[in-house]
Design a protein around this motif. Sequence first.
Motif, PDB file in Angstrom:
ATOM      1  N   LYS A 147       6.738  -3.323  18.328  1.00  0.00           N
ATOM      2  CA  LYS A 147       6.528  -2.411  17.207  1.00  0.00           C
ATOM      3  C   LYS A 147       6.858  -3.108  15.889  1.00  0.00           C
ATOM      4  O   LYS A 147       6.155  -2.949  14.892  1.00  0.00           O
ATOM      5  N   HIS A 148       7.932  -3.907  15.888  1.00  0.00           N
ATOM      6  CA  HIS A 148       8.346  -4.628  14.687  1.00  0.00           C
ATOM      7  C   HIS A 148       7.255  -5.617  14.270  1.00  0.00           C
ATOM      8  O   HIS A 148       6.899  -5.707  13.095  1.00  0.00           O
ATOM      9  N   ALA A 149       6.720  -6.346  15.235  1.00  0.00           N
ATOM     10  CA  ALA A 149       5.654  -7.311  14.942  1.00  0.00           C
ATOM     11  C   ALA A 149       4.401  -6.605  14.430  1.00  0.00           C
ATOM     12  O   ALA A 149       3.748  -7.089  13.494  1.00  0.00           O
ATOM     13  N   HIS A 150       4.085  -5.468  15.015  1.00  0.00           N
ATOM     14  CA  HIS A 150       2.918  -4.704  14.567  1.00  0.00           C
ATOM     15  C   HIS A 150       3.110  -4.229  13.127  1.00  0.00           C
ATOM     16  O   HIS A 150       2.184  -4.306  12.311  1.00  0.00           O
ATOM     17  N   LEU A 151       4.313  -3.759  12.809  1.00  0.00           N
ATOM     18  CA  LEU A 151       4.592  -3.327  11.441  1.00  0.00           C
ATOM     19  C   LEU A 151       4.498  -4.494  10.467  1.00  0.00           C
ATOM     20  O   LEU A 151       4.003  -4.341   9.354  1.00  0.00           O
ATOM     21  N   SER A 152       4.971  -5.663  10.883  1.00  0.00           N
ATOM     22  CA  SER A 152       4.877  -6.852  10.024  1.00  0.00           C
ATOM     23  C   SER A 152       3.427  -7.149   9.679  1.00  0.00           C
ATOM     24  O   SER A 152       3.092  -7.403   8.514  1.00  0.00           O
ATOM     25  N   THR A 153       2.581  -7.099  10.677  1.00  0.00           N
ATOM     26  CA  THR A 153       1.163  -7.348  10.470  1.00  0.00           C
ATOM     27  C   THR A 153       0.556  -6.296   9.548  1.00  0.00           C
ATOM     28  O   THR A 153      -0.213  -6.626   8.633  1.00  0.00           O
ATOM     29  N   SER A 154       0.920  -5.038   9.758  1.00  0.00           N
ATOM     30  CA  SER A 154       0.394  -3.954   8.926  1.00  0.00           C
ATOM     31  C   SER A 154       0.814  -4.116   7.473  1.00  0.00           C
ATOM     32  O   SER A 154       0.006  -3.932   6.558  1.00  0.00           O
ATOM     33  N   VAL A 155       2.079  -4.464   7.248  1.00  0.00           N
ATOM     34  CA  VAL A 155       2.584  -4.650   5.884  1.00  0.00           C
ATOM     35  C   VAL A 155       1.842  -5.800   5.207  1.00  0.00           C
ATOM     36  O   VAL A 155       1.398  -5.675   4.057  1.00  0.00           O
ATOM     37  N   GLU A 156       1.691  -6.908   5.909  1.00  0.00           N
ATOM     38  CA  GLU A 156       0.995  -8.067   5.339  1.00  0.00           C
ATOM     39  C   GLU A 156      -0.448  -7.711   4.976  1.00  0.00           C
ATOM     40  O   GLU A 156      -0.941  -8.088   3.910  1.00  0.00           O
ATOM     41  N   THR A 157      -1.111  -6.993   5.847  1.00  0.00           N
ATOM     42  CA  THR A 157      -2.499  -6.603   5.597  1.00  0.00           C
ATOM     43  C   THR A 157      -2.593  -5.686   4.376  1.00  0.00           C
ATOM     44  O   THR A 157      -3.451  -5.885   3.516  1.00  0.00           O
ATOM     45  N   LEU A 158      -1.713  -4.708   4.302  1.00  0.00           N
ATOM     46  CA  LEU A 158      -1.726  -3.787   3.164  1.00  0.00           C
ATOM     47  C   LEU A 158      -1.406  -4.505   1.853  1.00  0.00           C
ATOM     48  O   LEU A 158      -1.987  -4.199   0.819  1.00  0.00           O
ATOM     49  N   GLN A 159      -0.487  -5.457   1.899  1.00  0.00           N
ATOM     50  CA  GLN A 159      -0.119  -6.174   0.686  1.00  0.00           C
ATOM     51  C   GLN A 159      -1.266  -7.029   0.162  1.00  0.00           C
ATOM     52  O   GLN A 159      -1.365  -7.271  -1.032  1.00  0.00           O
ATOM     53  N   ARG A 160      -2.137  -7.488   1.045  1.00  0.00           N
ATOM     54  CA  ARG A 160      -3.282  -8.298   0.628  1.00  0.00           C
ATOM     55  C   ARG A 160      -4.424  -7.449   0.080  1.00  0.00           C
ATOM     56  O   ARG A 160      -5.304  -7.961  -0.606  1.00  0.00           O
ATOM     57  N   PRO A 172      -6.357  -5.008  -2.290  1.00  0.00           N
ATOM     58  CA  PRO A 172      -6.240  -4.674  -3.721  1.00  0.00           C
ATOM     59  C   PRO A 172      -5.987  -3.184  -3.968  1.00  0.00           C
ATOM     60  O   PRO A 172      -5.391  -2.819  -4.970  1.00  0.00           O
ATOM     61  N   ALA A 173      -6.397  -2.344  -3.048  1.00  0.00           N
ATOM     62  CA  ALA A 173      -6.210  -0.903  -3.224  1.00  0.00           C
ATOM     63  C   ALA A 173      -5.060  -0.393  -2.349  1.00  0.00           C
ATOM     64  O   ALA A 173      -5.099   0.698  -1.807  1.00  0.00           O
ATOM     65  N   SER A 174      -4.015  -1.214  -2.222  1.00  0.00           N
ATOM     66  CA  SER A 174      -2.924  -0.841  -1.330  1.00  0.00           C
ATOM     67  C   SER A 174      -2.057   0.260  -1.938  1.00  0.00           C
ATOM     68  O   SER A 174      -1.925   0.392  -3.155  1.00  0.00           O
ATOM     69  N   ASP A 175      -1.454   1.034  -1.060  1.00  0.00           N
ATOM     70  CA  ASP A 175      -0.592   2.141  -1.436  1.00  0.00           C
ATOM     71  C   ASP A 175       0.863   1.664  -1.371  1.00  0.00           C
ATOM     72  O   ASP A 175       1.383   1.400  -0.289  1.00  0.00           O
ATOM     73  N   ASP A 176       1.493   1.547  -2.533  1.00  0.00           N
ATOM     74  CA  ASP A 176       2.862   1.033  -2.587  1.00  0.00           C
ATOM     75  C   ASP A 176       3.837   1.896  -1.805  1.00  0.00           C
ATOM     76  O   ASP A 176       4.784   1.385  -1.199  1.00  0.00           O
ATOM     77  N   LEU A 177       3.639   3.206  -1.816  1.00  0.00           N
ATOM     78  CA  LEU A 177       4.536   4.093  -1.073  1.00  0.00           C
ATOM     79  C   LEU A 177       4.395   3.880   0.435  1.00  0.00           C
ATOM     80  O   LEU A 177       5.383   3.904   1.164  1.00  0.00           O
ATOM     81  N   GLU A 178       3.176   3.662   0.884  1.00  0.00           N
ATOM     82  CA  GLU A 178       2.948   3.403   2.314  1.00  0.00           C
ATOM     83  C   GLU A 178       3.588   2.077   2.713  1.00  0.00           C
ATOM     84  O   GLU A 178       4.212   1.968   3.774  1.00  0.00           O
ATOM     85  N   ILE A 179       3.458   1.070   1.878  1.00  0.00           N
ATOM     86  CA  ILE A 179       4.073  -0.229   2.161  1.00  0.00           C
ATOM     87  C   ILE A 179       5.588  -0.076   2.231  1.00  0.00           C
ATOM     88  O   ILE A 179       6.231  -0.600   3.145  1.00  0.00           O
TER      89      ILE A 179
END
Length: 55
Positions: free
Chosen positions: A13-26, A28-35
């Motif tokens: 789960k931790h690794a999956h979250l890491s991947t999700s955070v990295e994807t969202l940060q890349r 341009p229309a990322s949601d800062d609250l979700e990150i």
Amino acid sequence: MSLSSHLQELKKKHAHLSTSVETLQRSPASDDLEIARLKKEKLMLKEEISRLSAT
């Protein structure tokens, strides 16, 4: 569920979250609250993994 299998699941789960955070940060229309929410969840998982690994 044994402790080792529970730890394995938490690490997945931790690794999956890491991947999700990295994807969202890349994105341009990322949601800062979700990150921020995902990072907080990731930190809680990391703390639980550390706590369970110490026992």
